[in-house]
Design a protein around this motif. Structure first.
Motif, short mmCIF file in Angstrom:
data_model
loop_
_atom_site.label_atom_id
_atom_site.label_comp_id
_atom_site.label_asym_id
_atom_site.label_seq_id
_atom_site.Cartn_x
_atom_site.Cartn_y
_atom_site.Cartn_z
N VAL A 100 -8.92 7.49 -11.77
CA VAL A 100 -8.31 6.22 -11.38
C VAL A 100 -7.17 6.46 -10.39
O VAL A 100 -7.02 5.72 -9.40
CB VAL A 100 -7.82 5.45 -12.62
N ASN A 101 -6.37 7.48 -10.62
CA ASN A 101 -5.26 7.78 -9.73
C ASN A 101 -5.76 8.19 -8.34
O ASN A 101 -5.22 7.76 -7.32
CB ASN A 101 -4.40 8.89 -10.34
N THR A 102 -6.80 9.00 -8.30
CA THR A 102 -7.38 9.43 -7.02
C THR A 102 -7.99 8.24 -6.29
O THR A 102 -7.83 8.11 -5.06
CB THR A 102 -8.44 10.51 -7.25
N LEU A 103 -8.65 7.36 -7.00
CA LEU A 103 -9.23 6.17 -6.39
C LEU A 103 -8.14 5.27 -5.79
O LEU A 103 -8.28 4.78 -4.66
CB LEU A 103 -10.05 5.40 -7.44
N ALA A 104 -7.05 5.07 -6.52
CA ALA A 104 -5.96 4.23 -6.02
C ALA A 104 -5.29 4.86 -4.80
O ALA A 104 -4.99 4.18 -3.81
CB ALA A 104 -4.94 4.00 -7.12
N PHE A 105 -5.07 6.16 -4.85
CA PHE A 105 -4.42 6.84 -3.72
C PHE A 105 -5.31 6.81 -2.48
O PHE A 105 -4.84 6.52 -1.38
CB PHE A 105 -4.10 8.29 -4.10
N ALA A 106 -6.61 7.08 -2.65
CA ALA A 106 -7.52 7.09 -1.52
C ALA A 106 -7.67 5.69 -0.91
O ALA A 106 -7.68 5.53 0.31
CB ALA A 106 -8.88 7.64 -1.94
N PHE A 117 1.10 9.26 -5.99
CA PHE A 117 1.49 10.64 -5.68
C PHE A 117 2.48 11.15 -6.72
O PHE A 117 2.38 12.29 -7.19
CB PHE A 117 2.09 10.71 -4.28
N GLN A 118 3.44 10.31 -7.10
CA GLN A 118 4.42 10.71 -8.12
C GLN A 118 3.74 10.94 -9.47
O GLN A 118 4.13 11.82 -10.22
CB GLN A 118 5.50 9.64 -8.25
N ALA A 119 2.70 10.18 -9.77
CA ALA A 119 1.99 10.36 -11.04
C ALA A 119 1.25 11.69 -11.09
O ALA A 119 1.05 12.25 -12.16
CB ALA A 119 1.02 9.21 -11.26
N VAL A 120 0.84 12.21 -9.94
CA VAL A 120 0.20 13.53 -9.91
C VAL A 120 1.24 14.62 -10.14
O VAL A 120 1.00 15.59 -10.85
CB VAL A 120 -0.54 13.75 -8.57
N ILE A 121 2.40 14.47 -9.54
CA ILE A 121 3.46 15.47 -9.68
C ILE A 121 3.99 15.50 -11.10
O ILE A 121 4.24 16.58 -11.66
CB ILE A 121 4.61 15.16 -8.69
N MET A 171 0.83 -1.22 0.00
CA MET A 171 0.00 0.00 0.00
C MET A 171 0.86 1.26 0.00
O MET A 171 0.50 2.26 -0.63
CB MET A 171 -0.95 0.01 1.20
N ALA A 172 1.99 1.23 0.69
CA ALA A 172 2.88 2.39 0.67
C ALA A 172 3.47 2.60 -0.73
O ALA A 172 3.62 3.75 -1.18
CB ALA A 172 4.00 2.21 1.70
N LEU A 173 3.79 1.52 -1.42
CA LEU A 173 4.30 1.64 -2.79
C LEU A 173 3.23 2.19 -3.72
O LEU A 173 3.52 3.02 -4.60
CB LEU A 173 4.80 0.29 -3.29
N ILE A 174 1.99 1.75 -3.56
CA ILE A 174 0.90 2.27 -4.40
C ILE A 174 0.69 3.76 -4.12
O ILE A 174 0.53 4.56 -5.05
CB ILE A 174 -0.39 1.45 -4.17
N ALA A 175 0.69 4.14 -2.85
CA ALA A 175 0.51 5.56 -2.51
C ALA A 175 1.64 6.41 -3.08
O ALA A 175 1.40 7.50 -3.61
CB ALA A 175 0.43 5.72 -0.99
N ALA A 176 2.88 5.92 -3.01
CA ALA A 176 4.01 6.68 -3.54
C ALA A 176 3.93 6.81 -5.06
O ALA A 176 4.21 7.87 -5.62
CB ALA A 176 5.32 6.00 -3.14
N ALA A 177 3.54 5.74 -5.73
CA ALA A 177 3.44 5.78 -7.19
C ALA A 177 2.32 6.71 -7.65
O ALA A 177 2.49 7.46 -8.63
CB ALA A 177 3.22 4.37 -7.74
#
Length: 144
Positions: free
Chosen positions: A126-132, A84-88, A76-82
Motif C-alpha cells: 500500500v505504501n509503495t502504491l501511494a508513493f508511486a 517516504f517517512q513511513a519507509v524510513i 501529492m507532495a504531502l502524500i509522497a513525504a508521508a
C-alpha cells in the motif's frame, strides 16, 4: 577621552498635558445590529456530506486551473513525504539488536518487526502504491 562637565542637567518644569474637551461617545447608527467580529470566517455550513462534496468540486466560474493544479501539487507532495517517512520509520518498529534473546524470533538488526499476521507485506504494498501514484501525478502536473 571625552570631557564630562560637572554642570547639572537642566530640569524642565512639569507642563500640564493638553486637556481635550469632553467629546460624546460615538454611538452606532443602528444599535440593534450585532457587531461584526473579524475572527468569524464567512464559510457556509454544511448539513450533509453531499453538500460538502459538491462545494469542494471543481467549478469553472469559481476555480482556475492553476489554483487546482497548485492544490493537487501540495496534496501529492504531502502524500509522497508521508509515504517516504513511513519507509524510513515504519509504524511497527525496526529490530535494533541482532542478538535478540527476548522473543521467539531472532531477527537481524534493521529489519522490520512484523508482529503477527502479514502486516509488513500489506503495508509495503500500500505504501509503495501511494508513493508511486503520487510521484506519477506530480510528474504529470509539472508537464501540463
Amino acid at each position: 577621552m571625552a570631557s564630562q562637565s560637572n554642570q547639572p542637567e537642566e530640569i524642565q518644569p512639569n507642563q500640564p498635558e493638553e486637556i481635550q474637551p469632553n467629546q460624546p461617545e460615538e454611538t452606532p447608527n443602528q444599535p440593534n445590529q450585532p457587531e461584526e467580529t473579524p475572527n468569524q470566517p464567512n464559510q457556509p455550513a454544511f448539513r450533509t456530506f453531499g453538500e460538502l462534496v459538491s462545494y469542494l468540486r471543481y467549478k469553472p466560474g469559481r476555480d482556475t486551473v492553476s489554483d487546482v493544479r497548485s492544490a493537487l501539487l501540495v496534496v501529492m507532495a504531502l502524500i509522497a513525504a508521508a509515504t517516504f517517512q513511513a519507509v524510513i520509520n515504519p509504524p511497527f518498529g525496526v529490530s535494533q539488536d541482532t542478538n535478540n534473546n527476548h522473543g521467539p524470533v531472532n531477527q537481524k538488526a534493521g529489519t522490520a518487526n512484523s508482529g503477527s499476521g502479514c502486516k509488513v507485506p500489506v503495508f509495503v504494498f500500500v505504501n509503495t502504491l501511494a508513493f508511486a501514484s503520487s510521484g506519477y501525478v506530480i510528474s504529470y502536473l509539472f508537464h501540463l
